[in-house]
Motif scaffolding. Structure first.
Motif, PDB file in Angstrom:
ATOM      1  N   UNK A  72       0.816  -1.212   0.000  1.00  7.06           N
ATOM      2  CA  UNK A  72       0.000   0.000   0.000  1.00  7.06           C
ATOM      3  C   UNK A  72       0.855   1.269   0.000  1.00  7.06           C
ATOM      4  N   UNK A  73       0.246   2.355  -0.476  1.00 11.53           N
ATOM      5  CA  UNK A  73       0.915   3.648  -0.460  1.00 11.53           C
ATOM      6  C   UNK A  73       1.075   4.121   0.976  1.00 11.53           C
ATOM      7  N   UNK A  74       2.023   5.025   1.193  1.00 12.12           N
ATOM      8  CA  UNK A  74       2.248   5.615   2.512  1.00 12.12           C
ATOM      9  C   UNK A  74       2.418   7.120   2.335  1.00 12.12           C
ATOM     10  N   UNK A  75       2.003   7.875   3.320  1.00 12.67           N
ATOM     11  CA  UNK A  75       2.095   9.330   3.278  1.00 12.67           C
ATOM     12  C   UNK A  75       3.363   9.777   4.008  1.00 12.67           C
ATOM     13  N   UNK A  76       4.117  10.648   3.354  1.00 14.99           N
ATOM     14  CA  UNK A  76       5.303  11.266   3.932  1.00 14.99           C
ATOM     15  C   UNK A  76       5.197  12.770   3.724  1.00 14.99           C
ATOM     16  N   UNK A  77       5.972  13.526   4.479  1.00 16.47           N
ATOM     17  CA  UNK A  77       6.015  14.982   4.363  1.00 16.47           C
ATOM     18  C   UNK A  77       7.451  15.398   4.078  1.00 16.47           C
ATOM     19  N   UNK A  78       7.613  16.360   3.180  1.00 14.63           N
ATOM     20  CA  UNK A  78       8.960  16.826   2.840  1.00 14.63           C
ATOM     21  C   UNK A  78       9.302  18.082   3.626  1.00 14.63           C
ATOM     22  N   UNK A  79      10.613  18.263   3.836  1.00 12.66           N
ATOM     23  CA  UNK A  79      11.082  19.490   4.481  1.00 12.66           C
ATOM     24  C   UNK A  79      11.857  20.316   3.454  1.00 12.66           C
ATOM     25  N   UNK A  80      12.369  21.449   3.874  1.00 15.82           N
ATOM     26  CA  UNK A  80      13.064  22.367   2.968  1.00 15.82           C
ATOM     27  C   UNK A  80      14.345  21.765   2.390  1.00 15.82           C
ATOM     28  N   UNK A  81      14.945  20.813   3.100  1.00 17.84           N
ATOM     29  CA  UNK A  81      16.179  20.171   2.617  1.00 17.84           C
ATOM     30  C   UNK A  81      15.911  19.005   1.668  1.00 17.84           C
ATOM     31  N   UNK A  82      14.659  18.660   1.461  1.00 20.82           N
ATOM     32  CA  UNK A  82      14.314  17.553   0.570  1.00 20.82           C
ATOM     33  C   UNK A  82      14.235  16.211   1.262  1.00 20.82           C
ATOM     34  N   UNK A  83      14.221  16.197   2.586  1.00 25.23           N
ATOM     35  CA  UNK A  83      14.090  14.956   3.342  1.00 25.23           C
ATOM     36  C   UNK A  83      12.613  14.613   3.518  1.00 25.23           C
ATOM     37  N   UNK A  84      12.323  13.356   3.703  1.00 26.96           N
ATOM     38  CA  UNK A  84      10.959  12.907   3.938  1.00 26.96           C
ATOM     39  C   UNK A  84      10.786  12.488   5.393  1.00 26.96           C
ATOM     40  N   UNK A  85       9.606  12.793   5.949  1.00 29.40           N
ATOM     41  CA  UNK A  85       9.283  12.489   7.340  1.00 29.40           C
ATOM     42  C   UNK A  85       7.891  11.874   7.402  1.00 29.40           C
ATOM     43  N   UNK A  86       7.655  11.052   8.407  1.00 36.24           N
ATOM     44  CA  UNK A  86       6.336  10.452   8.594  1.00 36.24           C
ATOM     45  C   UNK A  86       5.334  11.453   9.161  1.00 36.24           C
TER      46      UNK A  86
END
Length: 106
Positions: A72-86
């Motif tokens: 299944x797909x998962x949701x992540x959030x990006x920050x200004x540096x291009x990193x992904x977070x839960x």
């Protein structure tokens, strides 16, 4: 007329039947697990003897297309540096400050 199943059992001491049986069981389990269609194909090639005659060389291949479980797909959030977070790095955590205050006063 000799049934084709007899020939399959005689071919290399039943190796084609054994292979097809194992692949078929794996296919059925995968179809049950994924609720998707799969496929088992038994291909028999027959080559004549050079110069004619009654001798034939058989080649049997067993191939299966086993359905795979979808991840299944998962949701992540990006920050200004291009990193992904839960969790959203721009969203303040609820109750975090109150929890830190309790830890500091203890």
């Amino acid at each position: 007329m000799k049934p084709i199943t007899d020939v399959l059992r005689e071919y290399r001491n039943g190796r084609a039947v054994d292979s097809a049986t194992l692949d078929f069981a794996e296919l059925i389990r995968a179809v049950d697990l994924t609720n998707k269609a799969g496929e088992l194909t038994i291909t028999i090639k027959v080559k004549p003897e050079k110069g004619g005659g009654s001798q034939k060389t058989l080649g049997i291949a067993v191939k299966s297309k086993v359905p795979k479980v979808d991840i299944p797909e998962a949701v992540f959030f990006s920050d200004a540096e291009g990193n992904l977070h839960r969790s959203d790095p721009q969203q303040r955590e609820m109750f975090k400050e109150a929890a830190e205050a309790r830890v500091g006063s203890a």
